[in-house]
Scaffold this active site. Structure first.
Site, mmCIF file in Angstrom:
data_model
loop_
_atom_site.group_PDB
_atom_site.id
_atom_site.type_symbol
_atom_site.label_atom_id
_atom_site.label_comp_id
_atom_site.label_asym_id
_atom_site.label_seq_id
_atom_site.Cartn_x
_atom_site.Cartn_y
_atom_site.Cartn_z
ATOM 1 N N TYR A 1 0.820 -1.215 0.000
ATOM 2 C CA TYR A 1 0.000 0.000 0.000
ATOM 3 C C TYR A 1 0.852 1.263 0.000
ATOM 4 C CZ TYR A 1 -4.323 -2.400 -0.316
ATOM 5 O OH TYR A 1 -5.353 -3.151 -0.823
ATOM 6 N N ARG B 1 1.757 1.787 -3.541
ATOM 7 C CA ARG B 1 0.633 2.343 -4.297
ATOM 8 C C ARG B 1 0.370 3.803 -3.908
ATOM 9 N NH1 ARG B 1 -4.367 -1.622 -4.215
ATOM 10 N NH2 ARG B 1 -5.157 -0.210 -5.809
ATOM 11 N N ASN C 1 -12.631 2.983 -7.627
ATOM 12 C CA ASN C 1 -11.233 3.358 -7.418
ATOM 13 C C ASN C 1 -11.003 3.923 -6.020
ATOM 14 O OD1 ASN C 1 -11.068 2.610 -10.036
ATOM 15 N ND2 ASN C 1 -10.903 4.673 -10.874
ATOM 16 N N ASP D 1 -8.168 5.796 -5.475
ATOM 17 C CA ASP D 1 -7.081 6.767 -5.630
ATOM 18 C C ASP D 1 -7.442 8.218 -5.318
ATOM 19 O OD1 ASP D 1 -8.450 7.630 -7.991
ATOM 20 O OD2 ASP D 1 -7.337 6.214 -9.230
ATOM 21 N N HIS E 1 -15.150 1.188 -2.795
ATOM 22 C CA HIS E 1 -14.081 0.343 -2.247
ATOM 23 C C HIS E 1 -13.148 1.075 -1.290
ATOM 24 C CE1 HIS E 1 -14.670 -2.559 -5.901
ATOM 25 N NE2 HIS E 1 -15.578 -2.712 -4.971
ATOM 26 N N CYS F 1 -10.624 -0.486 17.157
ATOM 27 C CA CYS F 1 -11.671 0.466 17.560
ATOM 28 C C CYS F 1 -12.208 1.205 16.333
ATOM 29 C CB CYS F 1 -11.135 1.435 18.624
ATOM 30 S SG CYS F 1 -10.017 2.696 17.978
ATOM 31 N N ASN G 1 -14.741 2.092 -23.099
ATOM 32 C CA ASN G 1 -13.692 1.136 -22.736
ATOM 33 C C ASN G 1 -12.968 0.724 -24.023
ATOM 34 O OD1 ASN G 1 -12.211 -1.184 -21.755
ATOM 35 N ND2 ASN G 1 -13.705 -1.356 -20.089
HETATM 36 P P1 OAD Z 1 -10.018 -3.991 -13.999
HETATM 37 O O1 OAD Z 1 -8.527 -3.991 -13.965
HETATM 38 O O2 OAD Z 1 -10.714 -5.262 -13.769
HETATM 39 O O3 OAD Z 1 -10.489 -3.441 -15.423
HETATM 40 C C1 OAD Z 1 -9.981 -2.273 -15.965
HETATM 41 C C2 OAD Z 1 -10.763 -1.932 -17.210
HETATM 42 O O4 OAD Z 1 -10.300 -0.689 -17.706
HETATM 43 C C3 OAD Z 1 -10.608 -2.950 -18.353
HETATM 44 O O5 OAD Z 1 -11.886 -3.300 -18.862
HETATM 45 C C4 OAD Z 1 -9.797 -2.197 -19.391
HETATM 46 O O6 OAD Z 1 -10.117 -2.560 -20.735
HETATM 47 C C5 OAD Z 1 -10.203 -0.773 -19.117
HETATM 48 N N1 OAD Z 1 -9.254 0.275 -19.542
HETATM 49 C C6 OAD Z 1 -7.910 0.211 -19.635
HETATM 50 N N2 OAD Z 1 -7.399 1.384 -20.042
HETATM 51 C C7 OAD Z 1 -8.459 2.240 -20.220
HETATM 52 C C8 OAD Z 1 -8.596 3.601 -20.635
HETATM 53 N N3 OAD Z 1 -7.530 4.353 -20.949
HETATM 54 N N4 OAD Z 1 -9.837 4.123 -20.675
HETATM 55 C C9 OAD Z 1 -10.922 3.388 -20.347
HETATM 56 N N5 OAD Z 1 -10.856 2.102 -19.958
HETATM 57 C C10 OAD Z 1 -9.641 1.531 -19.887
HETATM 58 O O7 OAD Z 1 -10.485 -2.836 -12.995
HETATM 59 P P2 OAD Z 1 -11.894 -2.667 -12.267
HETATM 60 O O8 OAD Z 1 -13.003 -3.084 -13.138
HETATM 61 O O9 OAD Z 1 -11.899 -1.293 -11.728
HETATM 62 O O10 OAD Z 1 -11.354 -4.032 -6.114
HETATM 63 O O11 OAD Z 1 -11.723 -3.680 -11.082
HETATM 64 C C11 OAD Z 1 -12.719 -3.767 -10.122
HETATM 65 C C12 OAD Z 1 -12.137 -4.042 -8.774
HETATM 66 O O12 OAD Z 1 -11.246 -5.162 -8.854
HETATM 67 C C13 OAD Z 1 -11.248 -2.958 -8.213
HETATM 68 O O13 OAD Z 1 -11.968 -1.884 -7.618
HETATM 69 C C14 OAD Z 1 -10.470 -3.698 -7.193
HETATM 70 C C15 OAD Z 1 -10.102 -4.894 -8.011
HETATM 71 O O14 OAD Z 1 -9.790 -5.993 -7.307
HETATM 72 C C16 OAD Z 1 -10.934 -4.016 -4.850
HETATM 73 O O15 OAD Z 1 -9.814 -3.677 -4.557
HETATM 74 C C17 OAD Z 1 -11.973 -4.419 -3.867
#
Ligand code: OAD
Length: 239
Positions: A67, A70, A102, A104, A119, A130, A213
């Site tokens: 972390y 990150r 996200n 971030d 998240h 606590c 996407n």
């Molecule tokens: P993923 O890594 O699963 O997916 C990222 C998506 O972004 C993919 O579909 C890519 O095609 C797309 N992508 C890449 N570059 C892009 C761009 N420039 N513009 C638009 N899209 C783009 O990420 P999430 O779907 O966010 O959870 O993942 C969901 C959750 O899985 C996260 O919040 C995290 C992770 O484990 C936790 O930490 C609980």
């Protein structure tokens, strides 16, 4: 594609209630790696060793190292044109809500205000014992970070695999999905629940679905308009 963008533009400018769901892809152009796919975090790192409560129990130092790494990356990241376009959209649309997976904090930095962070947020820490919860932007956070109230270990205020989402936050997001006239999905693979199910919920309740996407996601088959491309290139055109 040009026609599709024009159509999406018209629908968004006419909408009275827009709900947006973002994922890691919207921050990719800010230099923050996504989770899945080529170059994704989970190709380089093992989820089970880093993003689960069990991993933290077994080796909190390792998890905090991850972390801190990150936090350093995110602290250097700048909002990209996609984040900025969403901030402008919030100013223009009567009812606007941004649901993000996200952690971030870049949407807030860009100027969005009505944000639901499903998240959690990497800049907040909470006590493992606590109810202590606080923003702490130090990079790196010295190990072990301890609770000022009870001296127990602090953890990142994020949701790990196997953990439930905060119920109040989830319910808020459900309401925003259910009442959306237009639902915009940006940069998510739509594979992680319950976040992804908000898309199906919005559809079921009659929302018009638009997705941005570069690659098709799990949600692409059910969207009304799929705009294939990078969020930082397409979103500014939409506004
Ligand atoms: P993923 O890594 O699963 O997916 C990222 C998506 O972004 C993919 O579909 C890519 O095609 C797309 N992508 C890449 N570059 C892009 C761009 N420039 N513009 C638009 N899209 C783009 O990420 P999430 O779907 O966010 O959870 O993942 C969901 C959750 O899985 C996260 O919040 C995290 C992770 O484990 C936790 O930490 C609980």
């Amino acid at each position: 594609m040009h026609e599709e963008i024009k159509k999406a533009c018209k629908i968004i400018s006419d909408t009275k209630k827009l709900t947006v769901l973002t994922g890691a892809g919207i921050s990719a152009e800010s230099g923050i790696p996504t989770f899945r796919g080529p170059g994704g975090l989970w190709q380089k790192y093992n989820v089970a060793e880093l993003a689960t409560p069990e991993a933290f129990k077994k080796d909190p130092k390792l998890v905090w190292e991850f972390y801190n790494w990150r936090r350093e990356l995110i602290s250097k990241a700048k909002c990209n044109p996609a984040h900025k376009a969403l901030a402008k959209l919030e100013e223009k649309i009567p009812k606007f809500c941004l649901i993000t997976q996200n952690i971030d904090g870049l949407h807030r930095k860009a100027g969005n205000r009505n944000i639901i962070e499903l998240h959690g947020n990497i800049w907040w820490v909470r006590c493992t014992r606590c109810s202590f919860l606080k923003e702490d932007r130090r990079v790196p956070l010295p190990f072990p970070p301890l609770c000022p109230n009870c001296q127990n270990l602090l953890r990142p205020h994020v949701v790990w695999f196997g953990e439930p989402l905060d119920l109040d936050i989830l319910n808020l997001a459900i309401r925003e999905a259910e009442t959306a006239e237009t639902f915009l999905i940006i940069g998510t693979s739509a594979t992680v629940q319950p976040a992804a199910s908000l898309i199906w919920l919005a559809k079921e309740k009659g929302a018009f679905l638009i997705e941005i996407n570069p690659e098709p996601s799990e949600a692409t088959p059910i969207v009304d308009i799929y705009l294939k491309g990078k969020a930082g290139e397409i979103l500014p055109k939409l506004i």
